[in-house]
Scaffold this active site. Structure first.
Site, PDB file in Angstrom:
ATOM      1  N   TYR A  18     -44.707  77.536  -6.019  1.00  9.91           N
ATOM      2  CA  TYR A  18     -45.787  77.184  -6.962  1.00  9.91           C
ATOM      3  C   TYR A  18     -46.750  78.357  -7.119  1.00  9.91           C
ATOM      4  O   TYR A  18     -46.307  79.499  -7.234  1.00  9.91           O
ATOM      5  CB  TYR A  18     -46.517  75.908  -6.493  1.00  9.91           C
ATOM      6  CG  TYR A  18     -45.566  74.815  -6.118  1.00  9.91           C
ATOM      7  CD1 TYR A  18     -44.697  74.299  -7.079  1.00  9.91           C
ATOM      8  CD2 TYR A  18     -45.489  74.304  -4.835  1.00  9.91           C
ATOM      9  CE1 TYR A  18     -43.798  73.295  -6.760  1.00  9.91           C
ATOM     10  CE2 TYR A  18     -44.595  73.306  -4.507  1.00  9.91           C
ATOM     11  CZ  TYR A  18     -43.746  72.817  -5.471  1.00  9.91           C
ATOM     12  OH  TYR A  18     -42.860  71.842  -5.154  1.00  9.91           O
ATOM     13  N   VAL A  45     -43.167  69.433  -0.090  1.00 12.70           N
ATOM     14  CA  VAL A  45     -44.386  68.903   0.533  1.00 12.70           C
ATOM     15  C   VAL A  45     -44.113  68.126   1.820  1.00 12.70           C
ATOM     16  O   VAL A  45     -45.040  67.737   2.514  1.00 12.70           O
ATOM     17  CB  VAL A  45     -45.237  68.017  -0.413  1.00 12.70           C
ATOM     18  CG1 VAL A  45     -45.912  68.850  -1.472  1.00 12.70           C
ATOM     19  CG2 VAL A  45     -44.439  66.894  -1.000  1.00 12.70           C
ATOM     20  N   SER A  91     -39.316  68.816  -2.566  1.00 11.93           N
ATOM     21  CA  SER A  91     -38.971  69.758  -3.642  1.00 11.93           C
ATOM     22  C   SER A  91     -37.846  70.721  -3.299  1.00 11.93           C
ATOM     23  O   SER A  91     -37.364  71.427  -4.192  1.00 11.93           O
ATOM     24  CB  SER A  91     -40.200  70.566  -4.046  1.00 11.93           C
ATOM     25  OG  SER A  91     -41.030  69.784  -4.831  1.00 11.93           O
ATOM     26  N   TYR A 122     -35.404  61.197  -9.890  1.00 16.75           N
ATOM     27  CA  TYR A 122     -36.219  62.293  -9.345  1.00 16.75           C
ATOM     28  C   TYR A 122     -36.851  61.900  -7.997  1.00 16.75           C
ATOM     29  O   TYR A 122     -36.732  62.618  -7.000  1.00 16.75           O
ATOM     30  CB  TYR A 122     -37.296  62.681 -10.367  1.00 16.75           C
ATOM     31  CG  TYR A 122     -38.331  63.643  -9.826  1.00 16.75           C
ATOM     32  CD1 TYR A 122     -38.054  64.996  -9.704  1.00 16.75           C
ATOM     33  CD2 TYR A 122     -39.588  63.193  -9.409  1.00 16.75           C
ATOM     34  CE1 TYR A 122     -38.995  65.879  -9.188  1.00 16.75           C
ATOM     35  CE2 TYR A 122     -40.533  64.060  -8.893  1.00 16.75           C
ATOM     36  CZ  TYR A 122     -40.230  65.399  -8.786  1.00 16.75           C
ATOM     37  OH  TYR A 122     -41.158  66.264  -8.264  1.00 16.75           O
ATOM     38  N   LYS A 153     -34.826  70.481  -5.339  1.00 15.10           N
ATOM     39  CA  LYS A 153     -34.791  71.040  -6.692  1.00 15.10           C
ATOM     40  C   LYS A 153     -33.870  72.265  -6.803  1.00 15.10           C
ATOM     41  O   LYS A 153     -33.408  72.608  -7.883  1.00 15.10           O
ATOM     42  CB  LYS A 153     -36.219  71.389  -7.139  1.00 15.10           C
ATOM     43  CG  LYS A 153     -37.103  70.142  -7.212  1.00 15.10           C
ATOM     44  CD  LYS A 153     -38.569  70.466  -7.436  1.00 15.10           C
ATOM     45  CE  LYS A 153     -39.412  69.190  -7.427  1.00 15.10           C
ATOM     46  NZ  LYS A 153     -40.861  69.473  -7.549  1.00 15.10           N
TER      47      LYS A 153
HETATM   48  N1  GLU Z   1     -41.759  64.495  -4.832  1.00 19.31           N
HETATM   49  C1  GLU Z   1     -42.866  65.389  -4.786  1.00 19.31           C
HETATM   50  C2  GLU Z   1     -43.699  65.249  -6.033  1.00 19.31           C
HETATM   51  O1  GLU Z   1     -43.121  65.073  -7.075  1.00 19.31           O
HETATM   52  C3  GLU Z   1     -42.350  66.794  -4.644  1.00 19.31           C
HETATM   53  C4  GLU Z   1     -43.442  67.827  -4.549  1.00 19.31           C
HETATM   54  C5  GLU Z   1     -43.093  68.965  -3.601  1.00 19.31           C
HETATM   55  O2  GLU Z   1     -42.317  68.812  -2.674  1.00 19.31           O
HETATM   56  O3  GLU Z   1     -43.660  70.040  -3.795  1.00 19.31           O
HETATM   57  O4  GLU Z   1     -44.894  65.293  -5.999  1.00 19.31           O
END
Ligand code: GLU
Length: 313
Positions: free
Chosen positions: A247, A265, A68, A195, A71
């Site tokens: 989050y 993650v 993530s 994505y 992003k």
């Molecule tokens: N590719 C992971 C997902 O979509 C990213 C989640 C993350 O890094 O928090 O679940």
């Protein structure tokens, strides 16, 4: 407070040594099977100050799945493409929900709360994809990362991308749900493909800290002077990182660390000390909110010892 490069070196050395001996390391993410194969004992840190000093510790050159953290960069690209129109596709409020939550989407008619929860990042990816072939959009994202990090060797880990593509049922549900509200414009499988692949970019702490220097330096790459984004946009991206970057753990991160940050993650966290430094840490074990456990502790320690919290030393 001592801001000298020598003091920074001492602090980073101390942190790497302290993290190496800790036994509370959290849990490696396993819902993407390929991510479960990393060494839970790994720890890396890289700090690049706005004068260009690079200070590293631990496994700072080992590449990991940025997940993530990508992003932050897709948000930057999408804002560059469509400017404030982006906010018609995604909000910019903290969600207070887990990264892959679907409940808010129903109440809010398919418009995700912010660009950093999964649904929001999928919507941002859809904007980047519009009018392009998936591989062209992905090439743009990768080129941007390589350009910012000044490193042409940065790649996508195809095994991680394939692993998530095989098991990303929750993200497929989010994407289909948004599509039903016409929030996504492209075929769901194309948007998800891009994505999953940008989440699977592999980078080291050093490469990540390099790539984010513009956020610590009013939108400008401090080594070349190149204006990546306007200062106002850098400030706003930092604001979203602070409020939404962890989050449902974003409040706790602000409370403890006091810096804009974005976790993934894969166990990485990118943090920005505005006007001072770009920072990347990596420890693959996660806490209950899916954020790197030791990564957060390392950043808390760094911010405290350097006096870098944006809320005051
Ligand atoms: N590719 C992971 C997902 O979509 C990213 C989640 C993350 O890094 O928090 O679940």
């Amino acid at each position: 407070m001592n801001h000298s490069p020598a003091h920074l070196e001492t602090v980073v050395r101390e942190i790497a040594a302290e993290m190496a001996v800790r036994t509370d390391r959290g849990k490696v993410a396993s819902y993407i099977p390929e991510l479960a194969n990393v060494d839970i004992d790994a720890f890396g840190i890289a700090v690049i100050d706005t004068d260009g000093n690079v200070v590293t510790g631990g496994d700072s050159d080992v590449q990991f799945s940025i997940q993530s953290i990508s992003k932050v960069f897709t948000l930057t690209i999408a804002l560059g493409m469509v400017g404030d129109h982006l906010w018609q596709h995604v909000g910019r409020e903290p969600s207070g929900s887990p990264f892959n939550s679907i409940v808010q989407l129903e109440r809010e008619e398919g418009v995700p709360r912010n660009p950093f929860i999964n649904a929001g990042a999928i919507a941002v990816t859809d904007v980047i994809l519009s009018g392009h072939e998936p591989r062209v959009a992905l090439g743009e994202i990768l080129r941007f990362m390589r350009f910012l990090a000044q490193d042409q060797s940065i790649k996508i880990d195809e095994k991680v991308a394939a692993s998530e593509q095989r098991t990303g049922f929750r993200n497929a549900a989010l994407a289909n749900y948004m599509k039903s509200f016409s929030v996504l414009q492209n075929p769901v499988e194309y948007t998800l493909g891009v994505y999953f692949h940008h989440c699977a970019i592999a980078m080291s702490c050093r490469q990540l800290a390099m790539a984010a220097r513009f956020l610590a330096n009013k939108g400008r790459d401090p080594s070349t002077g190149f204006q990546v984004v306007q200062a106002e946009r850098a400030r706003r991206i930092n604001a979203i990182m602070l409020t939404c970057g962890h989050y449902d753990g974003s409040g706790e991160f602000a409370y403890r660390v006091g810096l804009p940050g974005k976790s993934g993650v894969g166990g990485g966290i990118l943090a920005i000390a505005p006007g001072k430094a770009s920072i990347a840490v990596w420890s693959p074990g996660l806490d209950d909110s899916g954020n790197s456990h030791l990564g957060r502790i390392a950043l808390e320690t760094l911010a405290k010892r350097m006096g870098w919290s944006i809320f005051g030393a």
